[in-house]
Design a protein around this motif. Structure first.
Motif, PDB file in Angstrom:
ATOM      1  N   SER A   1     -12.351 -17.829 -11.916  1.00 16.41           N
ATOM      2  CA  SER A   1     -11.314 -17.357 -12.615  1.00 16.41           C
ATOM      3  C   SER A   1     -11.409 -15.957 -12.659  1.00 16.41           C
ATOM      4  CB  SER A   1     -11.258 -18.110 -13.824  1.00 16.41           C
ATOM      5  OG  SER A   1     -12.502 -17.715 -14.554  1.00 16.41           O
ATOM      6  N   PHE A   2     -10.099 -15.662 -12.959  1.00 14.47           N
ATOM      7  CA  PHE A   2      -9.644 -14.268 -13.218  1.00 14.47           C
ATOM      8  C   PHE A   2      -8.638 -13.958 -14.416  1.00 14.47           C
ATOM      9  CE2 PHE A   2      -6.229 -15.749 -10.782  1.00 14.47           C
ATOM     10  CZ  PHE A   2      -5.050 -15.049 -10.771  1.00 14.47           C
ATOM     11  N   ASN A   3      -8.448 -12.788 -14.620  1.00 12.08           N
ATOM     12  CA  ASN A   3      -7.495 -12.380 -15.777  1.00 12.08           C
ATOM     13  C   ASN A   3      -7.334 -10.833 -15.673  1.00 12.08           C
ATOM     14  OD1 ASN A   3      -5.911 -12.504 -18.001  1.00 12.08           O
ATOM     15  ND2 ASN A   3      -7.386 -12.361 -19.306  1.00 12.08           N
TER      16      ASN A   3
ATOM     17  N   GLY B   1      -9.073  -5.862 -16.184  1.00  9.69           N
ATOM     18  CA  GLY B   1      -8.989  -7.049 -15.173  1.00  9.69           C
ATOM     19  C   GLY B   1     -10.511  -7.684 -15.497  1.00  9.69           C
ATOM     20  N   GLN B   2     -10.776  -8.953 -15.263  1.00 10.22           N
ATOM     21  CA  GLN B   2     -11.945  -9.756 -15.404  1.00 10.22           C
ATOM     22  C   GLN B   2     -12.083 -10.631 -14.353  1.00 10.22           C
ATOM     23  OE1 GLN B   2     -11.534 -10.460 -19.541  1.00 10.22           O
ATOM     24  NE2 GLN B   2     -11.610 -12.405 -19.085  1.00 10.22           N
ATOM     25  N   ILE B   3     -13.208 -10.988 -13.813  1.00 16.07           N
ATOM     26  CA  ILE B   3     -13.601 -12.190 -13.147  1.00 16.07           C
ATOM     27  C   ILE B   3     -14.611 -12.642 -13.694  1.00 16.07           C
ATOM     28  CG2 ILE B   3     -14.415 -12.930 -10.747  1.00 16.07           C
ATOM     29  CD1 ILE B   3     -12.975 -10.389  -9.431  1.00 16.07           C
ATOM     30  N   HIS B   4     -14.654 -14.040 -13.574  1.00 16.88           N
ATOM     31  CA  HIS B   4     -15.821 -14.780 -14.202  1.00 16.88           C
ATOM     32  C   HIS B   4     -16.136 -16.048 -13.290  1.00 16.88           C
ATOM     33  CE1 HIS B   4     -17.261 -18.135 -17.527  1.00 16.88           C
ATOM     34  NE2 HIS B   4     -18.172 -17.273 -17.085  1.00 16.88           N
ATOM     35  N   TYR B   5     -17.481 -16.144 -12.912  1.00 19.43           N
ATOM     36  CA  TYR B   5     -17.882 -17.121 -11.927  1.00 19.43           C
ATOM     37  C   TYR B   5     -18.904 -18.137 -12.630  1.00 19.43           C
ATOM     38  CZ  TYR B   5     -20.615 -19.040  -7.988  1.00 19.43           C
ATOM     39  OH  TYR B   5     -21.103 -20.062  -7.399  1.00 19.43           O
TER      40      TYR B   5
ATOM     41  N   LYS C   1     -23.810 -18.033 -14.362  1.00 19.76           N
ATOM     42  CA  LYS C   1     -22.707 -17.573 -14.923  1.00 19.76           C
ATOM     43  C   LYS C   1     -22.577 -15.899 -14.738  1.00 19.76           C
ATOM     44  CE  LYS C   1     -22.547 -20.946 -18.750  1.00 19.76           C
ATOM     45  NZ  LYS C   1     -22.564 -21.149 -20.388  1.00 19.76           N
ATOM     46  N   LEU C   2     -21.580 -15.418 -14.012  1.00 17.20           N
ATOM     47  CA  LEU C   2     -21.424 -14.045 -13.819  1.00 17.20           C
ATOM     48  C   LEU C   2     -20.092 -13.787 -14.480  1.00 17.20           C
ATOM     49  CD1 LEU C   2     -22.656 -14.090 -10.300  1.00 17.20           C
ATOM     50  CD2 LEU C   2     -23.999 -13.641 -12.222  1.00 17.20           C
ATOM     51  N   PHE C   3     -20.267 -12.572 -15.005  1.00 14.52           N
ATOM     52  CA  PHE C   3     -18.866 -12.103 -15.592  1.00 14.52           C
ATOM     53  C   PHE C   3     -18.820 -10.419 -15.501  1.00 14.52           C
ATOM     54  CE2 PHE C   3     -16.684  -9.886 -19.162  1.00 14.52           C
ATOM     55  CZ  PHE C   3     -15.509 -10.566 -19.365  1.00 14.52           C
ATOM     56  N   LEU C   4     -17.554  -9.901 -14.869  1.00 18.06           N
ATOM     57  CA  LEU C   4     -17.481  -8.689 -14.592  1.00 18.06           C
ATOM     58  C   LEU C   4     -16.010  -8.463 -15.261  1.00 18.06           C
ATOM     59  CD1 LEU C   4     -18.082  -5.972 -13.044  1.00 18.06           C
ATOM     60  CD2 LEU C   4     -16.843  -6.901 -11.040  1.00 18.06           C
ATOM     61  N   ARG C   5     -15.969  -7.348 -15.903  1.00 10.90           N
ATOM     62  CA  ARG C   5     -14.883  -6.782 -16.494  1.00 10.90           C
ATOM     63  C   ARG C   5     -14.703  -5.277 -16.559  1.00 10.90           C
ATOM     64  NH1 ARG C   5     -11.217  -8.125 -21.708  1.00 10.90           N
ATOM     65  NH2 ARG C   5     -10.165  -6.100 -21.967  1.00 10.90           N
ATOM     66  N   GLY C   6     -13.513  -4.743 -16.026  1.00  5.78           N
ATOM     67  CA  GLY C   6     -13.064  -3.431 -16.254  1.00  5.78           C
ATOM     68  C   GLY C   6     -11.979  -2.888 -17.035  1.00  5.78           C
TER      69      GLY C   6
ATOM     70  N   PHE D   1     -12.711   4.958 -19.188  1.00  9.13           N
ATOM     71  CA  PHE D   1     -12.650   3.547 -18.495  1.00  9.13           C
ATOM     72  C   PHE D   1     -14.405   3.162 -19.059  1.00  9.13           C
ATOM     73  CE2 PHE D   1     -14.477   6.617 -15.311  1.00  9.13           C
ATOM     74  CZ  PHE D   1     -15.833   6.005 -14.960  1.00  9.13           C
ATOM     75  N   LYS D   2     -14.371   1.771 -18.743  1.00 11.97           N
ATOM     76  CA  LYS D   2     -15.501   1.119 -19.240  1.00 11.97           C
ATOM     77  C   LYS D   2     -15.552  -0.229 -18.153  1.00 11.97           C
ATOM     78  CE  LYS D   2     -15.466  -1.025 -23.252  1.00 11.97           C
ATOM     79  NZ  LYS D   2     -15.689  -1.181 -24.553  1.00 11.97           N
ATOM     80  N   PHE D   3     -16.982  -0.477 -17.669  1.00  9.70           N
ATOM     81  CA  PHE D   3     -17.133  -1.551 -16.863  1.00  9.70           C
ATOM     82  C   PHE D   3     -18.239  -2.275 -17.225  1.00  9.70           C
ATOM     83  CE2 PHE D   3     -15.068   1.169 -13.704  1.00  9.70           C
ATOM     84  CZ  PHE D   3     -14.363   0.237 -13.170  1.00  9.70           C
ATOM     85  N   THR D   4     -18.291  -3.582 -17.267  1.00 14.77           N
ATOM     86  CA  THR D   4     -18.971  -4.720 -18.132  1.00 14.77           C
ATOM     87  C   THR D   4     -19.685  -5.719 -17.018  1.00 14.77           C
ATOM     88  OG1 THR D   4     -18.370  -4.268 -20.160  1.00 14.77           O
ATOM     89  CG2 THR D   4     -19.840  -5.866 -19.886  1.00 14.77           C
TER      90      THR D   4
END
Length: 235
Positions: free
Chosen positions: A119-121, A161-165, A172-177, A196-199
């Motif tokens: 999923s994404f947001n 923006g974020q992506i959740h797998y 479970k994997l989560f990436l957000r910028g 900026f910040k990435f997680t």
């Protein structure tokens, strides 16, 4: 005064009480929420009451594959010594504590699903804050190796923006910028707030016996404030 410091050993009492009445209207493809957030900020010298909107509209396209949304909200964020040291562990002990008031938060974006596991947001938001804590190098209560806090009213523009797998409950994997643009009221810059910040977060459950968790952070350059001369820098 936003630069005021507490005497050593002095305590501060503070409590937030919030009510959030709202109504919802739900149809096949859309969802509307309209409400009000009422917050009482109780502290040693008295109390203040704040009122915020709480509204969101979203619309479903292609069976929730894409969900555009817009909204309006606000709220109070309680700042205590623990929350500040979680953000910056090198704090002096006698900082002045003020709660952050998010006066208004206007946001919009689109979220949805790429597949059954992903999923994404993507979101753009603009919010107006009062008493946002900014960290600067202290030279009064320390030898310059700790930080103090100055508060300012800041307008913040945030593109995120974020992506959740998710593979069932096992992986479970989560990436957000996030990319930020700050507009300060009193200070020359939003001291120590990143551009900026990435997680990245990961979770793995091995045969329901051993679990692995990891978090990685990448934070952009930040402007800093020091009241002492810094070699190679102009005042």
């Amino acid at each position: 005064d936003c630069l005021e410091n507490r005497e050593l050993g002095e305590t501060q009492n503070n409590a937030l009480v919030t009510l959030n009445p709202y109504v919802k209207s739900v149809a096949k493809d859309w969802n509307l929420k309209v409400g009000l957030i009422l917050t009482g900020d109780f502290y040693d010298a008295g109390a203040k009451f704040h009122f915020y909107p709480d509204a969101e509209f979203r619309y479903s396209l292609f069976n929730d594959m894409f969900i555009p949304y817009v909204g309006l909200k606000g709220g109070m964020q309680r700042n205590n010594f623990r929350s500040l040291t979680n953000e910056n562990p090198f704090m002096i002990n006698n900082v002045n504590l003020l709660n952050t008031n998010k006066v208004i938060d206007i946001f919009g974006g689109i979220r949805g699903t790429i597949s059954s596991t992903t999923s994404f947001n993507a979101q753009v938001s603009w919010y107006k804050t009062e008493n946002t804590p900014l960290f600067y190098n202290d030279s009064v209560y320390s030898i310059g190796n700790k930080f103090n806090v100055v508060y300012d009213n800041i307008d913040i523009f945030d593109i995120s923006g974020q992506i959740h797998y998710r593979q069932k409950e096992r992986l479970k994997l989560f990436l957000r910028g996030d990319y930020f643009i700050y507009s300060t009221t009193n200070e020359r810059s939003a001291w120590n707030l990143p551009q900026f910040k990435f997680t990245f977060s990961g979770y793995y459950d091995m045969m329901d016996k051993i679990t692995f968790r990891t978090d990685f952070y990448l934070v952009g350059a930040r402007e800093v404030l020091s009241y002492e001369p810094v070699e190679g820098q102009e005042a």
